[in-house]
Design a protein around this motif. Structure first.
Motif, PDB file in Angstrom:
ATOM      1  N   SER A  52       0.834  -1.197   0.000  1.00  0.00           N
ATOM      2  CA  SER A  52       0.000   0.000   0.000  1.00  0.00           C
ATOM      3  C   SER A  52       0.871   1.250   0.000  1.00  0.00           C
ATOM      4  O   SER A  52       2.072   1.209   0.287  1.00  0.00           O
ATOM      5  CB  SER A  52      -0.914   0.003   1.225  1.00  0.00           C
ATOM      6  N   ALA A  53       0.234   2.370  -0.317  1.00  0.00           N
ATOM      7  CA  ALA A  53       0.948   3.637  -0.354  1.00  0.00           C
ATOM      8  C   ALA A  53       1.325   4.075   1.067  1.00  0.00           C
ATOM      9  O   ALA A  53       0.715   3.665   2.053  1.00  0.00           O
ATOM     10  CB  ALA A  53       0.089   4.700  -1.021  1.00  0.00           C
ATOM     11  N   GLU A  54       2.355   4.905   1.127  1.00  0.00           N
ATOM     12  CA  GLU A  54       2.783   5.496   2.388  1.00  0.00           C
ATOM     13  C   GLU A  54       3.008   6.986   2.142  1.00  0.00           C
ATOM     14  O   GLU A  54       3.002   7.448   0.995  1.00  0.00           O
ATOM     15  CB  GLU A  54       4.066   4.833   2.895  1.00  0.00           C
ATOM     16  N   SER A  55       3.198   7.744   3.184  1.00  0.00           N
ATOM     17  CA  SER A  55       3.409   9.183   3.033  1.00  0.00           C
ATOM     18  C   SER A  55       4.790   9.452   2.442  1.00  0.00           C
ATOM     19  O   SER A  55       5.693   8.611   2.496  1.00  0.00           O
ATOM     20  CB  SER A  55       3.295   9.877   4.388  1.00  0.00           C
ATOM     21  N   LYS A  56       4.936  10.637   1.875  1.00  0.00           N
ATOM     22  CA  LYS A  56       6.246  11.022   1.339  1.00  0.00           C
ATOM     23  C   LYS A  56       7.291  11.017   2.442  1.00  0.00           C
ATOM     24  O   LYS A  56       8.427  10.584   2.224  1.00  0.00           O
ATOM     25  CB  LYS A  56       6.164  12.411   0.691  1.00  0.00           C
ATOM     26  N   ALA A  57       6.924  11.467   3.626  1.00  0.00           N
ATOM     27  CA  ALA A  57       7.871  11.495   4.743  1.00  0.00           C
ATOM     28  C   ALA A  57       8.349  10.081   5.089  1.00  0.00           C
ATOM     29  O   ALA A  57       9.548   9.857   5.322  1.00  0.00           O
ATOM     30  CB  ALA A  57       7.228  12.151   5.959  1.00  0.00           C
ATOM     31  N   GLU A  58       7.423   9.131   5.124  1.00  0.00           N
ATOM     32  CA  GLU A  58       7.796   7.744   5.420  1.00  0.00           C
ATOM     33  C   GLU A  58       8.684   7.165   4.327  1.00  0.00           C
ATOM     34  O   GLU A  58       9.676   6.476   4.609  1.00  0.00           O
ATOM     35  CB  GLU A  58       6.533   6.891   5.568  1.00  0.00           C
ATOM     36  N   ALA A  59       8.336   7.448   3.067  1.00  0.00           N
ATOM     37  CA  ALA A  59       9.110   6.926   1.954  1.00  0.00           C
ATOM     38  C   ALA A  59      10.519   7.511   1.941  1.00  0.00           C
ATOM     39  O   ALA A  59      11.507   6.787   1.743  1.00  0.00           O
ATOM     40  CB  ALA A  59       8.400   7.242   0.638  1.00  0.00           C
ATOM     41  N   CYS A  60      10.622   8.805   2.144  1.00  0.00           N
ATOM     42  CA  CYS A  60      11.937   9.449   2.158  1.00  0.00           C
ATOM     43  C   CYS A  60      12.790   8.931   3.316  1.00  0.00           C
ATOM     44  O   CYS A  60      14.001   8.731   3.160  1.00  0.00           O
ATOM     45  CB  CYS A  60      11.783  10.963   2.243  1.00  0.00           C
ATOM     46  N   ALA A  61      12.161   8.710   4.460  1.00  0.00           N
ATOM     47  CA  ALA A  61      12.900   8.179   5.608  1.00  0.00           C
ATOM     48  C   ALA A  61      13.454   6.794   5.285  1.00  0.00           C
ATOM     49  O   ALA A  61      14.603   6.474   5.627  1.00  0.00           O
ATOM     50  CB  ALA A  61      11.994   8.127   6.832  1.00  0.00           C
ATOM     51  N   ALA A  62      12.661   5.972   4.611  1.00  0.00           N
ATOM     52  CA  ALA A  62      13.102   4.617   4.262  1.00  0.00           C
ATOM     53  C   ALA A  62      14.262   4.645   3.273  1.00  0.00           C
ATOM     54  O   ALA A  62      15.123   3.753   3.285  1.00  0.00           O
ATOM     55  CB  ALA A  62      11.936   3.827   3.676  1.00  0.00           C
ATOM     56  N   LEU A  63      14.307   5.660   2.422  1.00  0.00           N
ATOM     57  CA  LEU A  63      15.343   5.759   1.383  1.00  0.00           C
ATOM     58  C   LEU A  63      16.488   6.680   1.768  1.00  0.00           C
ATOM     59  O   LEU A  63      17.449   6.835   1.010  1.00  0.00           O
ATOM     60  CB  LEU A  63      14.722   6.253   0.073  1.00  0.00           C
ATOM     61  N   GLY A  64      16.376   7.313   2.927  1.00  0.00           N
ATOM     62  CA  GLY A  64      17.415   8.238   3.355  1.00  0.00           C
ATOM     63  C   GLY A  64      17.439   9.514   2.531  1.00  0.00           C
ATOM     64  O   GLY A  64      18.508  10.095   2.289  1.00  0.00           O
ATOM     65  N   LEU A  65      16.257   9.992   2.107  1.00  0.00           N
ATOM     66  CA  LEU A  65      16.162  11.199   1.290  1.00  0.00           C
ATOM     67  C   LEU A  65      15.663  12.378   2.112  1.00  0.00           C
ATOM     68  O   LEU A  65      14.919  12.210   3.079  1.00  0.00           O
ATOM     69  CB  LEU A  65      15.197  10.968   0.121  1.00  0.00           C
ATOM     70  N   ASP A  66      16.037  13.561   1.704  1.00  0.00           N
ATOM     71  CA  ASP A  66      15.624  14.797   2.352  1.00  0.00           C
ATOM     72  C   ASP A  66      14.217  15.154   1.889  1.00  0.00           C
ATOM     73  O   ASP A  66      13.971  15.334   0.689  1.00  0.00           O
ATOM     74  CB  ASP A  66      16.612  15.907   1.982  1.00  0.00           C
ATOM     75  N   THR A  67      13.297  15.287   2.794  1.00  0.00           N
ATOM     76  CA  THR A  67      11.902  15.573   2.434  1.00  0.00           C
ATOM     77  C   THR A  67      11.702  16.995   1.923  1.00  0.00           C
ATOM     78  O   THR A  67      10.624  17.328   1.425  1.00  0.00           O
ATOM     79  CB  THR A  67      10.967  15.356   3.637  1.00  0.00           C
ATOM     80  N   ASN A  68      12.705  17.832   2.033  1.00  0.00           N
ATOM     81  CA  ASN A  68      12.571  19.214   1.572  1.00  0.00           C
ATOM     82  C   ASN A  68      12.697  19.343   0.055  1.00  0.00           C
ATOM     83  O   ASN A  68      12.460  20.421  -0.496  1.00  0.00           O
ATOM     84  CB  ASN A  68      13.623  20.100   2.241  1.00  0.00           C
ATOM     85  N   PHE A  69      13.073  18.254  -0.622  1.00  0.00           N
ATOM     86  CA  PHE A  69      13.236  18.293  -2.063  1.00  0.00           C
ATOM     87  C   PHE A  69      11.990  17.774  -2.774  1.00  0.00           C
ATOM     88  O   PHE A  69      11.222  16.975  -2.223  1.00  0.00           O
ATOM     89  CB  PHE A  69      14.445  17.467  -2.497  1.00  0.00           C
ATOM     90  N   LYS A  70      11.815  18.245  -4.008  1.00  0.00           N
ATOM     91  CA  LYS A  70      10.824  17.686  -4.913  1.00  0.00           C
ATOM     92  C   LYS A  70      11.537  16.587  -5.696  1.00  0.00           C
ATOM     93  O   LYS A  70      12.689  16.761  -6.108  1.00  0.00           O
ATOM     94  CB  LYS A  70      10.297  18.748  -5.881  1.00  0.00           C
TER      95      LYS A  70
END
Length: 234
Positions: free
Chosen positions: A40-58
């Motif tokens: 299922s889908a997850e929030s952008k914040a959760e996805a970025c955390a899992a991938l080690g990405l900065d949520t401030n970027f598009k």
């Protein structure tokens, strides 16, 4: 093919090819259903955390095996266009293995100084991680040079992600332009213009909402029903 009683094709382009060989046998066009096996889908914040990405970027997403026909070079050229570079905090997330020599792509990245505008995840992507990449992205880009269809489209639909696809093969059949995304010519300027419009026109939310309705036509139950109907007719 002469042994078959009927045919099911997943793109209009293939259907047209088929009719050259078997013009008198029943055939139907039936797109592939959603790829809903990645969770299922997850929030952008959760996805970025899992991938080690900065949520401030598009994030734009190019997903899948990297082969010449998929046009990653066109997308890299688009990323170098000044008008697209003017969009702040935008990165291209490239997720997928190289299935050919990586050097031409790396040369393009160096030529245009794109290192800081990219996130390269070019190792094998396990199924359990696929949802992170799609849910971290705002827009999925398929800059193919030629194709019949693409499974990436149906993964994007599953996660309610707008798309930019090129007008080749059957891609445009599945992504109605101006409703759930963009259909453009396989040219860097056209690809860049669609991405710029997405981030500056306020259409992102509209597309995401319209996808939820449009994707219902790609359900597995509809697919199975159509297969049975075809079988009853042949």
């Amino acid at each position: 093919m002469s042994a078959c009683h009927g045919f099911l094709t997943m793109s209009r382009a293939v259907q047209q090819d088929l009719q050259r060989f078997e013009p008198n046998k029943l055939n139907i066009y039936l797109p592939h259903p959603l790829y809903d096996n990645f969770g299922s889908a997850e929030s952008k914040a959760e996805a970025c955390a899992a991938l080690g990405l900065d949520t401030n970027f598009k994030y734009l997403l190019f997903f899948g095996f990297i082969r010449a026909y998929k046009g990653l070079d066109l997308l890299l050229e688009a990323m170098a266009i000044p008008a697209l570079q003017a969009i702040p905090d935008l990165k291209l997330l490239i997720a997928g293995e190289f299935y050919e020599d990586a050097k031409p792509y790396r040369d393009l990245i160096e030529k245009h100084g794109l290192q800081d505008r990219l996130v390269l995840r070019t190792d094998f992507i396990p199924n359990a991680e696929v949802r992170h990449y799609f849910c971290a992205a705002d827009l999925v880009v398929q800059p193919y040079k030629h194709a019949t269809q693409s499974g990436v489209t149906q993964v994007a639909y599953h996660f309610d992600k707008p798309m930019v696809v090129t007008n080749v093969g059957g891609l445009s059949e599945l992504v109605p332009h101006g409703e759930v995304g963009y259909v453009v010519a396989p040219q860097p300027k056209e690809i860049a213009a669609a991405i710029i419009d997405f981030y500056t026109s306020g259409k992102a939310h509209v597309y995401a909402q319209q996808i939820k309705t449009y994707k219902l036509r790609f359900s597995w139950s509809q697919f199975v029903k159509a297969v049975y109907e075809l079988a009853d007719k042949v």
